[in-house]
Design a protein around this motif. Structure first.
Motif, PDB file in Angstrom:
ATOM      1  N   LYS A   1       0.798  -1.229   0.000  1.00 35.53           N
ATOM      2  CA  LYS A   1       0.000   0.000   0.000  1.00 35.53           C
ATOM      3  C   LYS A   1       0.829   1.278   0.000  1.00 35.53           C
ATOM      4  CE  LYS A   1      -4.367  -1.399   0.605  1.00 35.53           C
ATOM      5  NZ  LYS A   1      -5.478  -0.996  -0.170  1.00 35.53           N
ATOM      6  N   ALA A   2       1.951   1.303   0.680  1.00 34.57           N
ATOM      7  CA  ALA A   2       2.732   2.541   0.795  1.00 34.57           C
ATOM      8  C   ALA A   2       4.201   2.235   0.509  1.00 34.57           C
ATOM      9  CB  ALA A   2       2.564   3.159   2.174  1.00 34.57           C
ATOM     10  N   GLY A   3       4.487   1.885  -0.733  1.00 36.26           N
ATOM     11  CA  GLY A   3       5.845   1.517  -1.112  1.00 36.26           C
ATOM     12  C   GLY A   3       6.745   2.726  -1.258  1.00 36.26           C
ATOM     13  N   VAL A   4       8.016   2.503  -0.982  1.00 34.26           N
ATOM     14  CA  VAL A   4       9.033   3.534  -1.198  1.00 34.26           C
ATOM     15  C   VAL A   4      10.172   2.897  -1.981  1.00 34.26           C
ATOM     16  CG1 VAL A   4       8.472   4.926   0.823  1.00 34.26           C
ATOM     17  CG2 VAL A   4      10.100   3.068   1.049  1.00 34.26           C
ATOM     18  N   THR A   5      10.853   3.700  -2.759  1.00 31.24           N
ATOM     19  CA  THR A   5      11.963   3.201  -3.564  1.00 31.24           C
ATOM     20  C   THR A   5      13.262   3.312  -2.793  1.00 31.24           C
ATOM     21  OG1 THR A   5      12.254   5.355  -4.570  1.00 31.24           O
ATOM     22  CG2 THR A   5      10.853   3.811  -5.733  1.00 31.24           C
ATOM     23  N   PRO A   6      14.213   2.467  -3.074  1.00 32.67           N
ATOM     24  CA  PRO A   6      14.139   1.354  -4.017  1.00 32.67           C
ATOM     25  C   PRO A   6      13.300   0.218  -3.429  1.00 32.67           C
ATOM     26  CG  PRO A   6      16.257   1.318  -2.929  1.00 32.67           C
ATOM     27  CD  PRO A   6      15.534   2.547  -2.436  1.00 32.67           C
ATOM     28  N   TRP A   7      12.583  -0.499  -4.303  1.00 32.35           N
ATOM     29  CA  TRP A   7      11.724  -1.609  -3.898  1.00 32.35           C
ATOM     30  C   TRP A   7      12.008  -2.794  -4.800  1.00 32.35           C
ATOM     31  CZ3 TRP A   7       7.779  -4.426  -6.322  1.00 32.35           C
ATOM     32  CH2 TRP A   7       6.973  -5.214  -5.479  1.00 32.35           C
ATOM     33  N   LYS A   8      12.072  -3.968  -4.179  1.00 32.59           N
ATOM     34  CA  LYS A   8      12.320  -5.194  -4.937  1.00 32.59           C
ATOM     35  C   LYS A   8      11.572  -6.329  -4.264  1.00 32.59           C
ATOM     36  CE  LYS A   8      15.946  -8.385  -6.318  1.00 32.59           C
ATOM     37  NZ  LYS A   8      17.371  -8.698  -6.336  1.00 32.59           N
ATOM     38  N   GLN A   9      11.044  -7.234  -5.069  1.00 31.64           N
ATOM     39  CA  GLN A   9      10.373  -8.417  -4.545  1.00 31.64           C
ATOM     40  C   GLN A   9      10.716  -9.602  -5.426  1.00 31.64           C
ATOM     41  OE1 GLN A   9       8.385  -8.668  -1.693  1.00 31.64           O
ATOM     42  NE2 GLN A   9       8.675 -10.821  -2.126  1.00 31.64           N
ATOM     43  N   ASP A  10      11.225 -10.660  -4.823  1.00 31.95           N
ATOM     44  CA  ASP A  10      11.485 -11.898  -5.548  1.00 31.95           C
ATOM     45  C   ASP A  10      10.272 -12.807  -5.374  1.00 31.95           C
ATOM     46  OD1 ASP A  10      14.084 -11.213  -6.369  1.00 31.95           O
ATOM     47  OD2 ASP A  10      14.914 -11.874  -4.456  1.00 31.95           O
ATOM     48  N   VAL A  11       9.800 -13.388  -6.482  1.00 32.23           N
ATOM     49  CA  VAL A  11       8.633 -14.263  -6.467  1.00 32.23           C
ATOM     50  C   VAL A  11       8.981 -15.525  -7.246  1.00 32.23           C
ATOM     51  CG1 VAL A  11       6.228 -14.516  -7.187  1.00 32.23           C
ATOM     52  CG2 VAL A  11       7.047 -12.300  -6.382  1.00 32.23           C
ATOM     53  N   VAL A  12       8.659 -16.682  -6.672  1.00 26.75           N
ATOM     54  CA  VAL A  12       8.829 -17.955  -7.366  1.00 26.75           C
ATOM     55  C   VAL A  12       7.457 -18.357  -7.885  1.00 26.75           C
ATOM     56  CG1 VAL A  12       9.463 -20.376  -7.135  1.00 26.75           C
ATOM     57  CG2 VAL A  12      10.750 -18.631  -5.888  1.00 26.75           C
ATOM     58  N   MET A  13       7.360 -18.528  -9.204  1.00 24.37           N
ATOM     59  CA  MET A  13       6.090 -18.871  -9.841  1.00 24.37           C
ATOM     60  C   MET A  13       6.274 -20.110 -10.701  1.00 24.37           C
ATOM     61  SD  MET A  13       5.057 -15.063 -11.166  1.00 24.37           S
ATOM     62  CE  MET A  13       3.300 -15.276 -11.308  1.00 24.37           C
ATOM     63  N   SER A  14       5.219 -20.891 -10.837  1.00 23.06           N
ATOM     64  CA  SER A  14       5.251 -22.031 -11.749  1.00 23.06           C
ATOM     65  C   SER A  14       3.834 -22.312 -12.219  1.00 23.06           C
ATOM     66  CB  SER A  14       5.847 -23.265 -11.055  1.00 23.06           C
ATOM     67  OG  SER A  14       5.019 -23.663  -9.975  1.00 23.06           O
ATOM     68  N   GLY A  15       3.729 -23.089 -13.252  1.00 20.14           N
ATOM     69  CA  GLY A  15       2.425 -23.446 -13.795  1.00 20.14           C
ATOM     70  C   GLY A  15       2.105 -22.648 -15.037  1.00 20.14           C
ATOM     71  N   ILE A  16       1.209 -23.190 -15.831  1.00 22.15           N
ATOM     72  CA  ILE A  16       0.883 -22.589 -17.120  1.00 22.15           C
ATOM     73  C   ILE A  16       0.196 -21.230 -16.981  1.00 22.15           C
ATOM     74  CG2 ILE A  16      -1.361 -23.701 -17.381  1.00 22.15           C
ATOM     75  CD1 ILE A  16      -0.431 -24.170 -20.365  1.00 22.15           C
ATOM     76  N   ASN A  17      -0.514 -20.990 -15.878  1.00 18.10           N
ATOM     77  CA  ASN A  17      -1.230 -19.730 -15.695  1.00 18.10           C
ATOM     78  C   ASN A  17      -0.464 -18.707 -14.877  1.00 18.10           C
ATOM     79  OD1 ASN A  17      -3.474 -20.566 -17.193  1.00 18.10           O
ATOM     80  ND2 ASN A  17      -4.323 -21.623 -15.435  1.00 18.10           N
ATOM     81  N   ALA A  18       0.768 -19.009 -14.509  1.00 21.51           N
ATOM     82  CA  ALA A  18       1.576 -18.067 -13.742  1.00 21.51           C
ATOM     83  C   ALA A  18       2.155 -17.025 -14.695  1.00 21.51           C
ATOM     84  CB  ALA A  18       2.687 -18.801 -13.006  1.00 21.51           C
ATOM     85  N   ILE A  19       1.745 -15.781 -14.524  1.00 23.68           N
ATOM     86  CA  ILE A  19       2.182 -14.702 -15.414  1.00 23.68           C
ATOM     87  C   ILE A  19       2.836 -13.615 -14.573  1.00 23.68           C
ATOM     88  CG2 ILE A  19       1.443 -12.935 -17.056  1.00 23.68           C
ATOM     89  CD1 ILE A  19      -0.994 -14.748 -17.655  1.00 23.68           C
ATOM     90  N   PRO A  20       4.143 -13.355 -14.771  1.00 21.82           N
ATOM     91  CA  PRO A  20       4.797 -12.265 -14.045  1.00 21.82           C
ATOM     92  C   PRO A  20       4.167 -10.931 -14.444  1.00 21.82           C
ATOM     93  CG  PRO A  20       6.424 -13.750 -14.996  1.00 21.82           C
ATOM     94  CD  PRO A  20       5.095 -14.114 -15.582  1.00 21.82           C
ATOM     95  N   MET A  21       3.530 -10.274 -13.456  1.00 18.41           N
ATOM     96  CA  MET A  21       2.792  -9.055 -13.750  1.00 18.41           C
ATOM     97  C   MET A  21       2.753  -8.186 -12.507  1.00 18.41           C
ATOM     98  SD  MET A  21      -1.172  -8.768 -14.992  1.00 18.41           S
ATOM     99  CE  MET A  21      -1.797  -9.716 -13.636  1.00 18.41           C
ATOM    100  N   LEU A  22       2.818  -6.866 -12.713  1.00 13.69           N
ATOM    101  CA  LEU A  22       2.605  -5.950 -11.610  1.00 13.69           C
ATOM    102  C   LEU A  22       1.931  -4.686 -12.097  1.00 13.69           C
ATOM    103  CD1 LEU A  22       4.870  -3.435 -11.514  1.00 13.69           C
ATOM    104  CD2 LEU A  22       6.341  -5.304 -10.857  1.00 13.69           C
TER     105      LEU A  22
END
Length: 93
Positions: A25-46
């Motif tokens: 909700k209240a992000g400040v820079t620099p900001w980073k997030q690592d996400v582990v995704m798998s599966g056919i419907n996993a779409i890296p999106m923000l």
């Protein structure tokens, strides 16, 4: 993500069609997030929403990497703006 001002960000952690997302909700820079995704419907999106009344010339630079390789990069600049960034299959390399 780098830039000036504050922001909200919603990012996929799985299938966004199933609501598999997280929100900052209240992000400040620099900001980073690592996400582990798998599966056919996993779409890296923000999605970024800026709200910078104190920074009328504020900006945010965003990148999405897949397995360490740049897949998408973009920027938003404004006192109030929103943008969605999506890495499509095969976007790296």
């Amino acid at each position: 993500m780098t830039g000036t001002g504050s922001f909200e960000v919603t990012y996929a952690v799985g299938d966004p069609l199933k609501g598999e997302e997280k929100q900052v909700k209240a992000g400040v820079t620099p900001w980073k997030q690592d996400v582990v995704m798998s599966g056919i419907n996993a779409i890296p999106m923000l999605t970024i929403i800026t709200s910078n009344p104190e920074h009328p010339d504020g900006w945010l630079q965003c990148t999405i990497s897949i397995d360490g390789e740049l897949a998408v990069e973009g920027a938003v600049s404004s006192r109030s703006a929103s943008a969605t960034f999506t890495a499509l299959p095969g976007a790296t390399g």
